[in-house]
Design an enzyme around this catalytic site. Structure first.
Site, PDB file in Angstrom:
ATOM      1  N   HIS A  34     -44.856  56.899  21.909  1.00 27.90           N
ATOM      2  CA  HIS A  34     -45.920  57.877  22.190  1.00 27.90           C
ATOM      3  C   HIS A  34     -46.126  58.866  21.068  1.00 27.90           C
ATOM      4  O   HIS A  34     -47.049  59.663  21.091  1.00 27.90           O
ATOM      5  CB  HIS A  34     -45.611  58.667  23.477  1.00 27.90           C
ATOM      6  CG  HIS A  34     -44.566  59.707  23.276  1.00 27.90           C
ATOM      7  ND1 HIS A  34     -43.230  59.424  23.207  1.00 27.90           N
ATOM      8  CD2 HIS A  34     -44.651  61.050  23.098  1.00 27.90           C
ATOM      9  CE1 HIS A  34     -42.538  60.530  23.011  1.00 27.90           C
ATOM     10  NE2 HIS A  34     -43.374  61.537  22.931  1.00 27.90           N
TER      11      HIS A  34
HETATM   12  C1  UD1 Z   1     -46.622  65.946  23.866  1.00 30.45           C
HETATM   13  C2  UD1 Z   1     -45.836  66.664  22.760  1.00 30.45           C
HETATM   14  C3  UD1 Z   1     -44.739  65.752  22.241  1.00 30.45           C
HETATM   15  C4  UD1 Z   1     -43.864  65.281  23.384  1.00 30.45           C
HETATM   16  C5  UD1 Z   1     -44.709  64.634  24.459  1.00 30.45           C
HETATM   17  C6  UD1 Z   1     -43.859  64.298  25.655  1.00 30.45           C
HETATM   18  C7  UD1 Z   1     -47.100  68.267  21.380  1.00 30.45           C
HETATM   19  C8  UD1 Z   1     -47.745  68.490  20.076  1.00 30.45           C
HETATM   20  N1  UD1 Z   1     -46.703  67.000  21.636  1.00 30.45           N
HETATM   21  O1  UD1 Z   1     -47.227  64.806  23.282  1.00 30.45           O
HETATM   22  O2  UD1 Z   1     -43.931  66.475  21.331  1.00 30.45           O
HETATM   23  O3  UD1 Z   1     -42.955  64.333  22.886  1.00 30.45           O
HETATM   24  O4  UD1 Z   1     -45.728  65.565  24.892  1.00 30.45           O
HETATM   25  O5  UD1 Z   1     -44.399  63.247  26.388  1.00 30.45           O
HETATM   26  O6  UD1 Z   1     -46.953  69.182  22.158  1.00 30.45           O
HETATM   27  N2  UD1 Z   1     -52.792  62.701  28.524  1.00 30.45           N
HETATM   28  C9  UD1 Z   1     -53.048  62.247  29.798  1.00 30.45           C
HETATM   29  N3  UD1 Z   1     -52.439  62.874  30.845  1.00 30.45           N
HETATM   30  C10 UD1 Z   1     -51.627  63.926  30.672  1.00 30.45           C
HETATM   31  C11 UD1 Z   1     -51.376  64.403  29.381  1.00 30.45           C
HETATM   32  C12 UD1 Z   1     -51.973  63.778  28.315  1.00 30.45           C
HETATM   33  O7  UD1 Z   1     -53.788  61.292  29.997  1.00 30.45           O
HETATM   34  O8  UD1 Z   1     -51.112  64.441  31.668  1.00 30.45           O
HETATM   35  C13 UD1 Z   1     -53.408  62.015  27.370  1.00 30.45           C
HETATM   36  C14 UD1 Z   1     -54.671  62.715  26.850  1.00 30.45           C
HETATM   37  O9  UD1 Z   1     -55.545  61.731  26.407  1.00 30.45           O
HETATM   38  C15 UD1 Z   1     -54.126  63.505  25.664  1.00 30.45           C
HETATM   39  C16 UD1 Z   1     -53.006  62.619  25.137  1.00 30.45           C
HETATM   40  O10 UD1 Z   1     -52.462  61.994  26.296  1.00 30.45           O
HETATM   41  O11 UD1 Z   1     -55.112  63.756  24.707  1.00 30.45           O
HETATM   42  C17 UD1 Z   1     -51.934  63.380  24.397  1.00 30.45           C
HETATM   43  O12 UD1 Z   1     -51.412  64.442  25.192  1.00 30.45           O
HETATM   44  P1  UD1 Z   1     -50.735  65.731  24.500  1.00 30.45           P
HETATM   45  O13 UD1 Z   1     -50.147  66.622  25.526  1.00 30.45           O
HETATM   46  O14 UD1 Z   1     -51.674  66.332  23.530  1.00 30.45           O
HETATM   47  O15 UD1 Z   1     -49.598  65.121  23.618  1.00 30.45           O
HETATM   48  P2  UD1 Z   1     -48.453  64.095  23.980  1.00 30.45           P
HETATM   49  O16 UD1 Z   1     -48.671  62.847  23.198  1.00 30.45           O
HETATM   50  O17 UD1 Z   1     -48.291  63.984  25.440  1.00 30.45           O
HETATM   51  N1  UDP Z   2     -39.373  59.274  30.891  1.00 30.43           N
HETATM   52  C1  UDP Z   2     -39.754  58.942  32.197  1.00 30.43           C
HETATM   53  N2  UDP Z   2     -40.648  57.931  32.380  1.00 30.43           N
HETATM   54  C2  UDP Z   2     -41.187  57.218  31.346  1.00 30.43           C
HETATM   55  C3  UDP Z   2     -40.792  57.565  30.031  1.00 30.43           C
HETATM   56  C4  UDP Z   2     -39.897  58.601  29.843  1.00 30.43           C
HETATM   57  O1  UDP Z   2     -39.280  59.556  33.155  1.00 30.43           O
HETATM   58  O2  UDP Z   2     -42.003  56.311  31.590  1.00 30.43           O
HETATM   59  C5  UDP Z   2     -38.454  60.408  30.674  1.00 30.43           C
HETATM   60  C6  UDP Z   2     -37.164  60.073  29.941  1.00 30.43           C
HETATM   61  O3  UDP Z   2     -36.131  59.771  30.835  1.00 30.43           O
HETATM   62  C7  UDP Z   2     -36.874  61.337  29.130  1.00 30.43           C
HETATM   63  C8  UDP Z   2     -38.225  61.965  28.925  1.00 30.43           C
HETATM   64  O4  UDP Z   2     -39.120  61.333  29.838  1.00 30.43           O
HETATM   65  O5  UDP Z   2     -36.074  62.245  29.861  1.00 30.43           O
HETATM   66  C9  UDP Z   2     -38.691  61.760  27.510  1.00 30.43           C
HETATM   67  O6  UDP Z   2     -40.004  62.198  27.379  1.00 30.43           O
HETATM   68  P1  UDP Z   2     -40.947  61.749  26.207  1.00 30.43           P
HETATM   69  O7  UDP Z   2     -40.466  60.494  25.615  1.00 30.43           O
HETATM   70  O8  UDP Z   2     -42.315  61.783  26.745  1.00 30.43           O
HETATM   71  O9  UDP Z   2     -40.841  62.984  25.195  1.00 30.43           O
HETATM   72  P2  UDP Z   2     -39.862  63.378  24.001  1.00 30.43           P
HETATM   73  O10 UDP Z   2     -38.466  63.377  24.506  1.00 30.43           O
HETATM   74  O11 UDP Z   2     -40.103  62.419  22.882  1.00 30.43           O
HETATM   75  O12 UDP Z   2     -40.344  64.734  23.624  1.00 30.43           O
END
Ligand code: UD1
Ligand code: UDP
Length: 377
Positions: A210
């Site tokens: 992601h």
């Molecule tokens: C964010 C964090 C990242 C973290 C991740 C955890 C930042 C810059 N990035 O990335 O560090 O590892 O969360 O998962 O803060 N979207 C949905 N539903 C949601 C949220 C997002 O569909 O509930 C989609 C939207 O199209 C959005 C995209 O995902 O534009 C990215 O979401 P965003 O919160 O900007 O960043 P993450 O990739 O989730």
């Molecule tokens: N996780 C989850 N379901 C999923 C993928 C991840 O519950 O389908 C949990 C996982 O156990 C971990 C956390 O989400 O605790 C990690 O989140 P993510 O990879 O989105 O973010 P990051 O740690 O890279 O910031």
């Protein structure tokens, strides 16, 4: 004493749950409230974790949602500031490295409210990652730095941050230990049919992607998809792939979706709940990921991990031997998989003993009591 907690994404909910649990126990003495920015709002990135982890409803939901970095962070700042002015907490707790983390820390410090950063001191030394910017800035405006390991402590020292740095372990260990047992008990409820057989057999690889640096670059995402297809074919192994919405969107945009969908070995799922994911991790032969939390959980659960990145802010996992880095555009993924599958799983968990949440709350309340005492004298 009043504490504000700011969270907004899946990993923050999971990793702050042990802190919230401690605060719930001490409700008589410590007043606390939660602000949810709603950076993550989809049911399976958000609500599902509150339900599974049995967390109280956040007092405030800012309904920020998705937007560009500047807009999202700006809306969060505005909303958090408003709540903090009303609530007047002494300390605000933030976790990790997301836009929510930075907004929580910045809004607080500008109001003269102390900031406690949980999981401070992590560094990838790659400033092209938005997370690295968020971490560095948050650390430099925090009053309490809760570092998970000595490596993180040393990173801060090199940047001149030496005061109020507390080595407490990572709350990911608390969360994993607290929930893996419950997940095990619920295994038969959570999985059914073919998936239950696959999980029980442990004959699969688990994949998550992601990170923006991988998903938002069509050449890179294509290399990852090709590499994964190669692994699935060579080992004739199922690859379970829960998809972050960002990844699903980009796979479709870059016309890579059908390639994966058509392959009988690739099982794409919606993002899963925490219990389901912990079980998927625990029984996997191998995990391939670009997630920070998943690198840590793989290490804790003794499952070999391949991180599909050029660097990691979790070098402890490389040192203990639970994880290796693979730059999919340059390195041979099959060789990496082969070497990790042979690896002995007897490494030590470098992230602590599962009591980080307790330590964090104790340190915060003792520091507060001390400051009150000093004020009176
Ligand atoms: C964010 C964090 C990242 C973290 C991740 C955890 C930042 C810059 N990035 O990335 O560090 O590892 O969360 O998962 O803060 N979207 C949905 N539903 C949601 C949220 C997002 O569909 O509930 C989609 C939207 O199209 C959005 C995209 O995902 O534009 C990215 O979401 P965003 O919160 O900007 O960043 P993450 O990739 O989730
Ligand atoms: N996780 C989850 N379901 C999923 C993928 C991840 O519950 O389908 C949990 C996982 O156990 C971990 C956390 O989400 O605790 C990690 O989140 P993510 O990879 O989105 O973010 P990051 O740690 O890279 O910031």
């Amino acid at each position: 004493m009043k504490i504000g907690i700011v969270l907004g994404t899946r990993p923050e909910i999971i990793k702050l749950s042990p802190v919230i649990r401690e605060l719930e126990k001490l409700k008589e003495n410590i007043d606390y409230f939660v602000i949810h920015t709603n950076q993550h709002y989809s049911e399976n990135l958000n609500r599902i974790f509150f339900k599974e982890l049995n967390l109280p409803e956040p007092k405030y939901n800012l309904k920020v949602g998705s937007a560009s970095h500047g807009k999202q962070t700006g809306m969060m700042l505005e909303g958090i500031e408003e709540v903090l002015i009303r609530e007047k907490p002494e300390i605000v707790v933030v976790q990790g490295d997301t836009n929510t983390t930075l907004a929580g820390a910045l809004a607080s410090t500008k109001l003269g409210i102390e900031v406690a950063h949980v999981e401070a001191g992590l560094r990838s030394y790659d400033r092209s990652m938005p997370e690295e910017i968020n971490r560095v800035l948050t650390d430099h405006i925090s009053n309490y730095l809760f570092v998970p390991t000595e490596v993180a402590e040393e990173n801060l020292r090199r940047e001149g941050i030496t005061e109020n740095v507390f080595l407490v372990g990572n709350t990911v260990v608390d969360a994993t230990f607290q929930n893996i047992k419950i997940a095990e008990e619920k295994k038969e409820e959570i999985f059914e049919g073919e998936m239950l057989d696959i999980v029980k057999g442990g004959d699969y690889f688990l994949l998550t992607i992601h990170r923006a640096e991988n998903t938002d670059n069509s050449r890179k995402l294509k290399s990852i998809v090709e590499g994964i297809l190669k692994v699935a074919e060579y080992y004739d192994e199922t690859v379970i792939f829960p998809l972050h919405p960002r990844t699903e969107g980009k796979l479709k945009e870059y016309h890579l979706w059908d390639k994966l969908k058509k392959n009988k070995n690739i099982k794409m799922l919606e993002p899963t709940g925490y219990f389901k994911f912990l079980i998927l991790e625990k029984y996997a032969k191998l995990i391939l990921t670009d997630s920070g939390g998943v690198q840590e959980e793989a290490c804790i659960l003794k499952v070999p991990c391949i991180t599909l990145r050029k660097n990691t802010e979790r070098p402890e996992t490389l040192e203990v031997g639970s994880n290796i880095l693979v730059d999919i555009e340059r390195e041979n993924i099959l060789e990496a998989v082969d070497s990790m599958l042979r690896r002995n799983r007897n490494w030590e968990n470098p992230f602590g003993d599962g009591r980080s949440g307790e330590r964090i709350v104790k340190i915060l309340s003792e520091s507060y009591n001390l400051s009150i005492k000093n004020e009176k004298e």
